[in-house]
Design an enzyme around this catalytic site. Structure first.
Site, mmCIF file in Angstrom:
data_model
loop_
_atom_site.group_PDB
_atom_site.id
_atom_site.type_symbol
_atom_site.label_atom_id
_atom_site.label_comp_id
_atom_site.label_asym_id
_atom_site.label_seq_id
_atom_site.Cartn_x
_atom_site.Cartn_y
_atom_site.Cartn_z
ATOM 1 N N GLN A 126 0.827 -1.209 0.000
ATOM 2 C CA GLN A 126 0.000 0.000 0.000
ATOM 3 C C GLN A 126 0.860 1.258 0.000
ATOM 4 O OE1 GLN A 126 -2.308 0.505 3.571
ATOM 5 N NE2 GLN A 126 -3.792 1.849 2.609
ATOM 6 N N GLY A 127 0.749 2.075 -1.018
ATOM 7 C CA GLY A 127 1.507 3.324 -1.114
ATOM 8 C C GLY A 127 0.639 4.527 -0.827
ATOM 9 N N SER A 129 0.823 6.512 2.800
ATOM 10 C CA SER A 129 1.500 7.462 3.693
ATOM 11 C C SER A 129 2.789 8.001 3.088
ATOM 12 C CB SER A 129 1.819 6.795 5.031
ATOM 13 O OG SER A 129 0.641 6.448 5.722
ATOM 14 N N GLU A 245 -10.557 -1.687 4.947
ATOM 15 C CA GLU A 245 -9.384 -1.997 5.764
ATOM 16 C C GLU A 245 -9.762 -2.090 7.230
ATOM 17 O OE1 GLU A 245 -4.989 -0.099 6.890
ATOM 18 O OE2 GLU A 245 -6.341 0.979 5.565
ATOM 19 N N SER A 375 -5.801 6.197 13.830
ATOM 20 C CA SER A 375 -5.238 6.192 15.174
ATOM 21 C C SER A 375 -6.333 6.298 16.233
ATOM 22 C CB SER A 375 -4.263 7.362 15.340
ATOM 23 O OG SER A 375 -4.968 8.592 15.316
ATOM 24 N N GLU A 377 -6.634 8.462 18.478
ATOM 25 C CA GLU A 377 -7.091 9.860 18.564
ATOM 26 C C GLU A 377 -8.156 10.144 17.512
ATOM 27 O OE1 GLU A 377 -3.254 9.446 20.561
ATOM 28 O OE2 GLU A 377 -3.985 8.852 18.596
#
Length: 390
Positions: A126-127, A129, A245, A375, A377
């Site tokens: 997976q590209g 980030s 995902e 995340s 958060e």
């Protein structure tokens, strides 16, 4: 709400349980459970066993190998797979790029990629980030400029999981630098990692492994036919991918197996005149974790049962948040049971069992689960806005 399984669902569970415990070798399942290390060949072999029985991609469209299952059946399938310690199918293949190609790809792309993706003949990575575009993914800078029949790609991706094993990468790239909204001007591109101009550089993690990588693109020519869907619509496809995902990331079954192993091993650890399992403080800690897993299991079943209309349920953020916390708690528990035996890692000629030697690296590695797929958060923000209305 009645959370008991129907007779048909119980029969389905028994069918899945029998399959997972008989079609996969005890040695492979032991390595997947952490009593050894899974290899690339192990993961591919596991997915190919599933695919040979039509069980690698049950959530895909039926014409491409999917199953017309209910959400509860999909939940049972995942749960039993984890409880049996069967290697998970490659998430990059089955939960990420596969559904995107099936939903938005051309017929030629579907025929070229989907069968090979389901059978792990292609290993995808997976590209998404980038160094300055992680949580703020919409600010990505990797550019793809159209040049005749090709795109020329320049930029960098980071935290690319298992890119060292991959043959192809699916990338978000910026195809319109002048777009006013950051989410606009992004496209979804499939890139062969054997293309000249691509460099993969490993990143060593805190557990000592090389699980993630940096990927550099230097004037990489990619055929325009590898564009998925429409140009500048990649952000829509990325949101669709991330929704897939995050399906199943609670991993209650996996946490249950870790707790069961910790309980079994604690019976063998001598403490005072008894065993660690008989120690009141440890027993209380174990009981609390088992109860938390039971509560999460029931909550997950409620969410699954209420998602029969196919619409996303914001309560999935609760599952992701709590699931991450309990996975980390379970890895910590097992490491604490291992005690000093968890300090040596990958050392054969020492009196420390392999399960114990894998406990500390797993504990360290699982710091990641409260970051990936959104995340903690981010999940709290979703819970606050979408569930609590704050």
């Amino acid at each position: 709400m009645n959370l008991e399984l129907t007779a048909e669902e119980v029969a389905f569970r028994e069918e899945m349980r029998k399959f997972f415990t008989t079609e996969f070798s005890p040695e492979l399942r032991a390595r997947a459970a952490g009593f050894g290390k899974l290899t690339r060949a192990d993961i591919v072999a596991g997915q190919q066993i599933l695919n040979a029985h039509g069980l690698a991609v049950p959530h895909w469209p039926v014409e491409w190998g999917g199953k017309d299952w209910t959400p509860v059946q999909r939940h049972i399938y995942s749960e039993e797979m984890q409880l049996a310690s069967v290697p998970n199918p490659l998430p990059f293949n089955v939960s990420m790029v596969g559904p995107v190609i099936a939903a938005f790809g051309s017929q030629e792309q579907k025929e070229k990629f989907l069968p090979a993706t389901a059978n792990a003949d292609i290993w995808w990575c997976q590209g998404f980030s980038e160094p300055e575009a992680g949580s703020d993914l919409a600010s990505l800078k990797t550019a793809a400029v159209r040049d005749g029949a090709d795109y020329i790609v320049n930029g960098q991706k980071t935290w690319t999981t298992l890119a060292q094993h991959a043959e192809w990468i699916f990338c978000l790239v910026r195809t319109d630098a002048s777009a006013q909204k950051r989410q606009a001007g992004i496209s979804f591109l499939l890139i062969d990692l054997a293309t000249p101009g691509i460099t993969i550089r490993p990143i060593k993690l805190i557990d000592g492994s090389v699980e993630v990588n940096e990927v550099f693109f230097d004037n990489v020519r990619v055929p325009a036919e590898n564009l998925v869907g429409e140009e500048n619509k990649g952000w829509d496809y990325a949101k669709f991918l991330l929704g897939n995902e995050r399906t199943g990331v609670t991993r209650v079954g996996f946490s249950k197996t870790l707790v069961a192993t910790a309980k079994e091993k604690a019976r063998e650890v001598r403490v005072g005149i008894g065993t660690l399992l008989e120690d009141p403080l440890f027993a209380a800690r174990l009981a609390e974790l088992e109860n938390e897993l039971l509560a999460l299991d029931l909550t997950q079943l409620r969410v699954v049962a209420s998602s029969a209309d196919g619409k996303p349920n914001p309560a999935s953020s609760l599952l992701k948040l709590r699931g991450s916390e309990l996975q980390q708690a379970a890895t910590e528990l097992l490491m604490d049971v291992a005690g000093p035996d968890s300090l040596p890692v990958d050392i054969a000629d020492i009196d420390s069992p392999e399960w114990a030697q894998q406990a500390a690296p797993r504990y360290l590695n699982y710091r990641k689960v409260s970051i990936y797929s959104g995340s903690s958060e981010v999940q709290r923000s979703i819970i606050a806005s979408s569930i609590l209305g704050l």
